[in-house]
Every structure is written in structure tokens, then in C-alpha cells.
Design a protein around this motif. Sequence first.
Motif, mmCIF file in Angstrom:
data_model
loop_
_atom_site.group_PDB
_atom_site.id
_atom_site.type_symbol
_atom_site.label_atom_id
_atom_site.label_comp_id
_atom_site.label_asym_id
_atom_site.label_seq_id
_atom_site.Cartn_x
_atom_site.Cartn_y
_atom_site.Cartn_z
ATOM 1 N N ALA A 17 0.832 -1.212 0.000
ATOM 2 C CA ALA A 17 0.000 0.000 0.000
ATOM 3 C C ALA A 17 0.864 1.259 0.000
ATOM 4 N N LEU A 18 1.970 1.207 0.724
ATOM 5 C CA LEU A 18 2.844 2.375 0.804
ATOM 6 C C LEU A 18 3.590 2.632 -0.495
ATOM 7 N N LEU A 19 3.997 1.593 -1.188
ATOM 8 C CA LEU A 19 4.746 1.766 -2.432
ATOM 9 C C LEU A 19 3.969 2.514 -3.495
ATOM 10 N N PRO A 20 2.733 2.138 -3.799
ATOM 11 C CA PRO A 20 1.995 2.876 -4.803
ATOM 12 C C PRO A 20 1.777 4.332 -4.426
ATOM 13 N N VAL A 21 1.647 4.602 -3.131
ATOM 14 C CA VAL A 21 1.445 5.986 -2.713
ATOM 15 C C VAL A 21 2.681 6.805 -3.058
ATOM 16 N N ALA A 22 3.875 6.240 -2.756
ATOM 17 C CA ALA A 22 5.108 6.957 -3.051
ATOM 18 C C ALA A 22 5.277 7.167 -4.553
ATOM 19 N N ALA A 23 5.028 6.096 -5.321
ATOM 20 C CA ALA A 23 5.174 6.197 -6.764
ATOM 21 C C ALA A 23 4.104 7.091 -7.358
ATOM 22 N N GLY A 24 2.888 6.946 -6.872
ATOM 23 C CA GLY A 24 1.782 7.705 -7.422
ATOM 24 C C GLY A 24 1.877 9.177 -7.122
ATOM 25 N N ALA A 25 2.674 9.549 -6.124
ATOM 26 C CA ALA A 25 2.821 10.960 -5.763
ATOM 27 C C ALA A 25 3.603 11.717 -6.827
ATOM 28 N N GLN A 26 4.363 11.010 -7.654
ATOM 29 C CA GLN A 26 5.139 11.680 -8.697
ATOM 30 C C GLN A 26 4.291 11.876 -9.943
ATOM 31 N N GLN A 27 4.150 13.135 -10.339
ATOM 32 C CA GLN A 27 3.374 13.466 -11.529
ATOM 33 C C GLN A 27 4.303 13.541 -12.731
ATOM 34 N N VAL A 28 3.975 12.829 -13.775
ATOM 35 C CA VAL A 28 4.764 12.849 -15.008
ATOM 36 C C VAL A 28 4.163 13.867 -15.968
ATOM 37 N N ILE A 29 4.985 14.787 -16.428
ATOM 38 C CA ILE A 29 4.551 15.862 -17.322
ATOM 39 C C ILE A 29 5.252 15.696 -18.660
ATOM 40 N N LYS A 30 4.494 15.626 -19.716
ATOM 41 C CA LYS A 30 5.061 15.474 -21.048
ATOM 42 C C LYS A 30 5.325 16.854 -21.669
ATOM 43 N N LEU A 31 6.565 17.057 -22.114
ATOM 44 C CA LEU A 31 6.931 18.305 -22.773
ATOM 45 C C LEU A 31 7.694 18.010 -24.056
ATOM 46 N N THR A 32 7.302 18.700 -25.119
ATOM 47 C CA THR A 32 8.017 18.592 -26.390
ATOM 48 C C THR A 32 8.872 19.831 -26.579
ATOM 49 N N ALA A 33 10.187 19.624 -26.680
ATOM 50 C CA ALA A 33 11.140 20.717 -26.875
ATOM 51 C C ALA A 33 11.487 20.806 -28.360
ATOM 52 N N VAL A 53 0.489 25.873 -21.891
ATOM 53 C CA VAL A 53 1.291 24.857 -21.216
ATOM 54 C C VAL A 53 1.807 25.417 -19.889
ATOM 55 N N TRP A 54 2.307 26.643 -19.927
ATOM 56 C CA TRP A 54 2.854 27.277 -18.723
ATOM 57 C C TRP A 54 1.792 27.365 -17.626
ATOM 58 N N ALA A 55 0.585 27.745 -18.003
ATOM 59 C CA ALA A 55 -0.494 27.885 -17.019
ATOM 60 C C ALA A 55 -0.833 26.546 -16.367
ATOM 61 N N SER A 56 -0.582 25.447 -17.072
ATOM 62 C CA SER A 56 -0.930 24.121 -16.557
ATOM 63 C C SER A 56 0.154 23.523 -15.661
ATOM 64 N N LEU A 57 1.325 24.134 -15.642
ATOM 65 C CA LEU A 57 2.445 23.551 -14.901
ATOM 66 C C LEU A 57 2.371 23.881 -13.411
ATOM 67 N N PRO A 58 2.775 22.941 -12.564
ATOM 68 C CA PRO A 58 2.855 23.211 -11.119
ATOM 69 C C PRO A 58 3.900 24.287 -10.839
ATOM 70 N N ALA A 59 3.723 24.995 -9.723
ATOM 71 C CA ALA A 59 4.627 26.087 -9.361
ATOM 72 C C ALA A 59 6.078 25.619 -9.258
ATOM 73 N N GLU A 60 6.286 24.427 -8.708
ATOM 74 C CA GLU A 60 7.649 23.925 -8.556
ATOM 75 C C GLU A 60 8.327 23.733 -9.908
ATOM 76 N N VAL A 61 7.594 23.229 -10.877
ATOM 77 C CA VAL A 61 8.147 22.998 -12.206
ATOM 78 C C VAL A 61 8.453 24.327 -12.882
ATOM 79 N N LYS A 62 7.550 25.292 -12.745
ATOM 80 C CA LYS A 62 7.799 26.618 -13.311
ATOM 81 C C LYS A 62 9.079 27.218 -12.744
#
Length: 359
Positions: free
Chosen positions: A18-34, A255-264
Motif C-alpha cells: 500500500a505504501l509503495l503505490p502511494v510513493a510512486a503515485g505521488a510523482q506526476q509525469v509531465i510530457k513536454l516537447t522541446a 502549457v505554462w499555465a498548466s504547470l505546477p509552481a515547482e516545475v515553473k
Amino acid sequence: MNGVSAFLRFAAIALALALLPVAAGAQQVIKLTAVDGYPPRALWVKVFIEYFIPEVDKRLAATGKYKIDWHQAWGGQIVKPRGVLEGLKNRLGDIGVVTTVFYASKLPLNNLPYYTPFSSRNPRIVSQVIDELMEQFPEFQKQFDAQNQVALTNYSSIDNYGVFTKAPAQNISDLRGRKILAAGPNAQYLKAVGAVNVLGNLTSYYNDMKTGVADGTVIWPEATITFKLFEVAPYYMETDFGTGVNKSITVNKDVWASLPAEVKKVLKEVAVDYREKMAQAALDLSDVSIKKFKAAGGKIRTLTAAEKKQWAEMMPNIAMDLAKEVEKRDGYPATKILAAYMNALRAAGEKPVRDWDRE
């Protein structure tokens, strides 16, 4: 006891799972095309690949909350060199390197350094000054607002523009009538001495000169080596036009508006550090490129201080003309920004050949 032990073992396993999925699931993957239309061998793309992307990944990994899934599209895979601004506006990419020199009318404030030649050949100083002015004058970002983008940093990938030609040019007058490739604003330098400007971009310059479309180009030493232009243009007139802010890292506004503050925050901070890396790379490669140019048989004619002054004074005051035009057309305080730019260069120890803001 067996039943109790089995229950406890099951409970412990269930809790761990139960703890493992919580840790993994807490990471949000953001797709960006450069994106950029230039290939990975271009210095600014190379540094983006080798520094910007891994550094963003490294800083985000420190908290583990976010991870970027990068899709890299260089060398015309999605956009051409002159199509990055429009591509990011229409979200053909999410983040990219805009060659601002191609957009003198849409991004006039970014192009001001190109209208003040013979002022500075230090990419670090010029890049820092323009970023400081972007913080001081909101009109810089307004330019990008109109293109549905947020500018993270503005920078130079250039140490010092000069004229590279297929045939020798010993004097300024020798350029009269020659067809010279230039990216845009620096075409103004050529007009003053009677040369004919031919528009193009760095990826086509080699063939343009080889096939006779042009007799030379306004370019900088590192690019001459990287794109092998010395093979077709082995004569270098070292004019000391200097550097200009020719690039911006921008992000699509949606895209910028959708990004979390930490990522910005990370993207912005790494962009500024990338700006400094680029300036250092340009400076480091300048002397190296000159040595390689000479080793390949290239010939150099360095203009005297008097000749540089003569060339500068042959031009109309293109900087003030642009500033007044921008004020009338766009309502930006361009003459004030021009003065702030030139004063910042002087404060940094630069000695412009001509005081473009004081005439």
C-alpha cells in the motif's frame, strides 16, 4: 498461532504494498516537447540537450514530486528555423528556442542590440542586461504574450559578428556590390557600405555560397567552424560588430499555465543558468574557432579602430530610428529602453564606438 502469524504476515505485506503505490503515485509525469529548427550540432541546441534538460530533471528529482517526459524535436522535425515562434504559439511544441533575430517586427525590443553594432562583443553582459530589462519593462513580455508564449530567458549564442567572404576583401569599399547573407537586422550594416543583403539562415548558408547565391555572410567564428562555412568562405573581415541577443527560451502560455509552481520555478532558474552556460561556451569557443579557421587556411583582415568608427558613422542611427518606430507602432517606451540598454553596457565597462542613444 499459525492463523495469527499468517494474518500478521499478510497485514505487513499489504501495508508495504500500500505504501509503495502511494510513493510512486505521488510523482506526476509531465510530457513536454522541446523544439528548434536547428540541428543538435548548433551550439545552443547542444547545450540545451546536454545541460538544460538533465539539469531540470536533476532539480525536480530532488523532491521527487514531478518528472518530465521529454520529447525532443530538433533539426526541422516539427518546425523550421524561422518557424519556432509560430510553432510554439500554435502548440506544435511546448518549450523551445526561438531565434528572435528572425522576428524584428514581432519582437523589436529583443532585437535592439542588433541595432547598436560596435557596442559589445561580450555575450554574457548583453544577455544579462536584456534579462534585467525584461524584469524592469513589462513590454518585453507583452511581445511574447501576443505570441501566446512566456519568455524564460533571453540570451546570445554569439561572441562577435564579422564578415566571411568567398573572395578577399581588404577594405570596407571592397564589399560594395557583393551579395552577403545576413539573418535580418544586421542587413542594416551591409546597406551602409553598398553590399547587397541576401536573407537566409545558418543551415542554408553553406550551399547558398557554394552555388553562387551569395558571396559571403555576416556570421561569427564558432558557427563558421561548426557549419563548415570556412570551406566556401575562407576570408574573414574582423569588423567587431559585436554580439546580439539572438535567442529566447519560451514556453507556450497554455502549457505554462498548466504547470505546477515547482516545475515553473525550476524551468525558470535553469533557463537563466543555461543563459550563463551559453555565454561561457560562446566565449570559450571564440578563440578556439579562430585558431581552427587559421589552421584550415583561413585569412583574417582586422579592421582598425578608425575603420570601425568610419563604418559605424556611415550608417544612419538605426537604433534610434527603430526605437521611434516601435514607440509609434506598438506604444512601447523604446527610446527609454534603448537608453537603459546602452547605459547598462557602459556601466559594465563596455565602450561603444557610437552612442546610438544620445544622437
